[in-house]
Structure formats: C-alpha cells, structure tokens
Motif scaffolding. Structure first.
Motif, PDB file in Angstrom:
ATOM      1  N   ALA A   9      33.473  28.368  34.903  1.00  0.00           N
ATOM      2  CA  ALA A   9      34.834  28.413  35.449  1.00  0.00           C
ATOM      3  C   ALA A   9      34.726  28.680  36.943  1.00  0.00           C
ATOM      4  CB  ALA A   9      35.646  29.513  34.770  1.00  0.00           C
ATOM      5  N   VAL A  10      35.387  27.852  37.739  1.00  0.00           N
ATOM      6  CA  VAL A  10      35.263  27.941  39.197  1.00  0.00           C
ATOM      7  C   VAL A  10      36.643  28.119  39.820  1.00  0.00           C
ATOM      8  CG1 VAL A  10      34.382  26.822  41.277  1.00  0.00           C
ATOM      9  CG2 VAL A  10      33.249  26.422  39.078  1.00  0.00           C
ATOM     10  N   ALA A  11      36.730  29.042  40.778  1.00  0.00           N
ATOM     11  CA  ALA A  11      37.993  29.291  41.458  1.00  0.00           C
ATOM     12  C   ALA A  11      38.341  28.143  42.396  1.00  0.00           C
ATOM     13  CB  ALA A  11      37.914  30.600  42.243  1.00  0.00           C
ATOM     14  N   THR A  60      38.994  36.418  33.431  1.00  0.00           N
ATOM     15  CA  THR A  60      39.594  36.393  32.093  1.00  0.00           C
ATOM     16  C   THR A  60      38.981  35.294  31.240  1.00  0.00           C
ATOM     17  OG1 THR A  60      41.688  37.261  32.930  1.00  0.00           O
ATOM     18  CG2 THR A  60      41.745  36.123  30.806  1.00  0.00           C
ATOM     19  N   PHE A  61      38.826  34.092  31.810  1.00  0.00           N
ATOM     20  CA  PHE A  61      38.214  32.991  31.067  1.00  0.00           C
ATOM     21  C   PHE A  61      36.790  33.345  30.638  1.00  0.00           C
ATOM     22  CE2 PHE A  61      41.359  30.174  33.338  1.00  0.00           C
ATOM     23  CZ  PHE A  61      42.024  29.766  32.198  1.00  0.00           C
ATOM     24  N   VAL A  62      36.054  34.034  31.519  1.00  0.00           N
ATOM     25  CA  VAL A  62      34.678  34.410  31.196  1.00  0.00           C
ATOM     26  C   VAL A  62      34.659  35.537  30.164  1.00  0.00           C
ATOM     27  CG1 VAL A  62      32.516  35.325  32.130  1.00  0.00           C
ATOM     28  CG2 VAL A  62      33.815  33.619  33.422  1.00  0.00           C
ATOM     29  N   ALA A  63      35.480  36.544  30.349  1.00  0.00           N
ATOM     30  CA  ALA A  63      35.520  37.671  29.408  1.00  0.00           C
ATOM     31  C   ALA A  63      35.907  37.218  28.005  1.00  0.00           C
ATOM     32  CB  ALA A  63      36.491  38.741  29.906  1.00  0.00           C
ATOM     33  N   MET A  64      36.810  36.242  27.909  1.00  0.00           N
ATOM     34  CA  MET A  64      37.275  35.756  26.611  1.00  0.00           C
ATOM     35  C   MET A  64      36.326  34.731  25.993  1.00  0.00           C
ATOM     36  SD  MET A  64      40.065  37.454  26.010  1.00  0.00           S
ATOM     37  CE  MET A  64      40.878  36.517  24.724  1.00  0.00           C
ATOM     38  N   PRO A  81      39.325  44.382  38.421  1.00  0.00           N
ATOM     39  CA  PRO A  81      38.079  44.653  37.677  1.00  0.00           C
ATOM     40  C   PRO A  81      38.225  44.325  36.203  1.00  0.00           C
ATOM     41  CG  PRO A  81      39.222  46.702  38.226  1.00  0.00           C
ATOM     42  CD  PRO A  81      39.937  45.609  38.956  1.00  0.00           C
ATOM     43  N   ASN A  82      37.140  43.832  35.633  1.00  0.00           N
ATOM     44  CA  ASN A  82      37.119  43.479  34.214  1.00  0.00           C
ATOM     45  C   ASN A  82      35.777  43.924  33.651  1.00  0.00           C
ATOM     46  OD1 ASN A  82      36.914  42.115  31.679  1.00  0.00           O
ATOM     47  ND2 ASN A  82      38.430  40.623  32.369  1.00  0.00           N
ATOM     48  N   ALA A  83      35.811  44.942  32.799  1.00  0.00           N
ATOM     49  CA  ALA A  83      34.580  45.524  32.269  1.00  0.00           C
ATOM     50  C   ALA A  83      33.862  44.596  31.298  1.00  0.00           C
ATOM     51  CB  ALA A  83      34.890  46.847  31.567  1.00  0.00           C
ATOM     52  N   GLN A  84      34.520  43.503  30.913  1.00  0.00           N
ATOM     53  CA  GLN A  84      33.935  42.609  29.916  1.00  0.00           C
ATOM     54  C   GLN A  84      33.161  41.445  30.536  1.00  0.00           C
ATOM     55  OE1 GLN A  84      36.705  41.905  26.444  1.00  0.00           O
ATOM     56  NE2 GLN A  84      38.137  42.904  27.817  1.00  0.00           N
ATOM     57  N   ILE A  85      32.895  41.521  31.844  1.00  0.00           N
ATOM     58  CA  ILE A  85      32.060  40.514  32.496  1.00  0.00           C
ATOM     59  C   ILE A  85      30.962  41.231  33.267  1.00  0.00           C
ATOM     60  CG2 ILE A  85      33.890  38.781  32.635  1.00  0.00           C
ATOM     61  CD1 ILE A  85      32.849  40.424  35.850  1.00  0.00           C
ATOM     62  N   ILE A  86      29.891  40.508  33.592  1.00  0.00           N
ATOM     63  CA  ILE A  86      28.820  41.067  34.411  1.00  0.00           C
ATOM     64  C   ILE A  86      28.560  40.141  35.593  1.00  0.00           C
ATOM     65  CG2 ILE A  86      27.684  42.383  32.580  1.00  0.00           C
ATOM     66  CD1 ILE A  86      25.722  40.053  32.221  1.00  0.00           C
TER      67      ILE A  86
END
Length: 204
Positions: A9-11, A60-64, A81-86
């Motif tokens: 996924a690219v911004a 969000t796309f990556v975390a999901m 911040p999203n703790a579900q991605i690295i």
C-alpha cells in the motif's frame, strides 16, 4: 524470488512518485499506467501488487492485513500511531521536516495558539518544553492562519520552505525530520519470506 502473494500500500503524492523511482532503480516493473485512475493493481510473479490510498489510511490497510507492506511518511506514523504495524526500513526519499513557523523568528511568549494538522506531534513537542498551547485543528492551508489572524503560529510539514516564504513566514524550530518508511504487518512479516526479500531489494 516471486511476488505473486505480496501487496504494497503506497501513499498518494510525493511518496508515490518516490516509490516509482525506487521501483525503476531496482528493476521492478511499475504496475501503474499514468493514464489510469485505478487504485488497485494485483500482484504478479515479477512484482508485488499495489494499493494506492491517502497517507493516513496506509497503516490501517497494513494492520488489517489488506496489504502486507506499506510506504508512508514518518510524520504520518507519528501523528497516527498504530501498534499493529512495524517499521522495517527507512527508504530515504520524500524527506521533509515538521516545523514550528510564524511571522517572526522567535519562540512564542506565554500561552500560544497553534494551527496545525499535526495535533499529536505539536502537543507532544510543547509538552516537552512545558509551554501551554491551544491547538487549532486545520486540515490544510495552514500558512493562512497567521496571515488572517487565526493563530500566530503553525506546525506544518515543509520541504524547501518556499510556501512559508511566499506567505512571509519563517521557520522557528524543527520538530522532527521525516522520510518515507516501509512498514509491515507483523504476522505477514513472520510468515512471508518474500516481504523481507523485497525490503532488502528496496533498501540494500
């Protein structure tokens, strides 16, 4: 090495332009037809699939798990911040700065009103300096705030600073440096070896 089960996924905007250059430098076929308005391109053996979205939606796309990897600015990751991605790599393009700016090159005196779309970053910065602020949330056209009297200072992202100068504003302090970062879904990172192989190819 094949990428037929990998999606990135690219911004939109500068990140997407920089990603195209990086793909070409590394000999990866670029999936996007410049005349197309499609936002999703399925993966093939020779290249990963690509999903194009607004910057703040990339984590969000990556975390999901919709995308395995994402490319987005560090400023976006710090603000949302999203703790579900690295984070797995600094890709060293789309470099810019989040800065404090105003009409004069001097630190704000007393309680200060700040216009910004970086509310979290601004609050954290001024908290470290023990400086009370009132945040005025805006989504764009921040340079207008001091001009029209909405707020004497702004916290915004700049590249060359030309837009600030056009509005007779000057940088007072750099709050953080930003660049394009490669992020990953932690589960997919552990179970799909092609992700690390792609990281190594994009960030040798």
């Amino acid at each position: 090495m094949t990428f037929d089960n990998v999606t990135v996924a690219v911004a939109k905007g500068r990140i997407l332009e920089g990603a195209e250059t990086l793909w070409e430098q590394q000999g990866l076929p670029w999936p996007i037809d410049k005349e197309s308005r499609k936002l999703w391109f399925s993966p093939e053996a020779a290249r990963p699939g690509m999903l194009i979205a607004r910057a703040r939606d990339i984590p969000t796309f990556v975390a999901m798990g919709i995308a395995d990897l994402g490319i987005v600015g560090l400023d976006v990751l710090e603000e949302h911040p999203n703790a579900q991605i690295i984070q797995v790599a600094d890709l060293h393009f789309a470099t810019c700065r989040v800065v404090l700016a105003g009409k004069e090159r001097q630190w704000p005196a007393g309680p200060t009103r700040i216009a910004t779309k970086y509310q979290r970053i601004a609050q954290a910065y001024f908290a470290v300096h023990h400086h009370p602020v009132e945040i005025v949330p805006l989504s764009g056209s921040l340079e207008l705030a001091p001009v029209i009297g909405l707020a004497p200072y702004i916290v915004d992202i700049v590249d060359t600073g030309s837009t600030l100068r056009q509005h007779q504003l000057v940088e007072i302090a750099t709050i953080m440096e930003s660049s394009a970062r490669l992020i990953a879904n932690p589960s997919h990172w552990r179970t799909k070896p092609a992700l690390e192989q792609l990281r190594n190819r994009l960030n040798p």
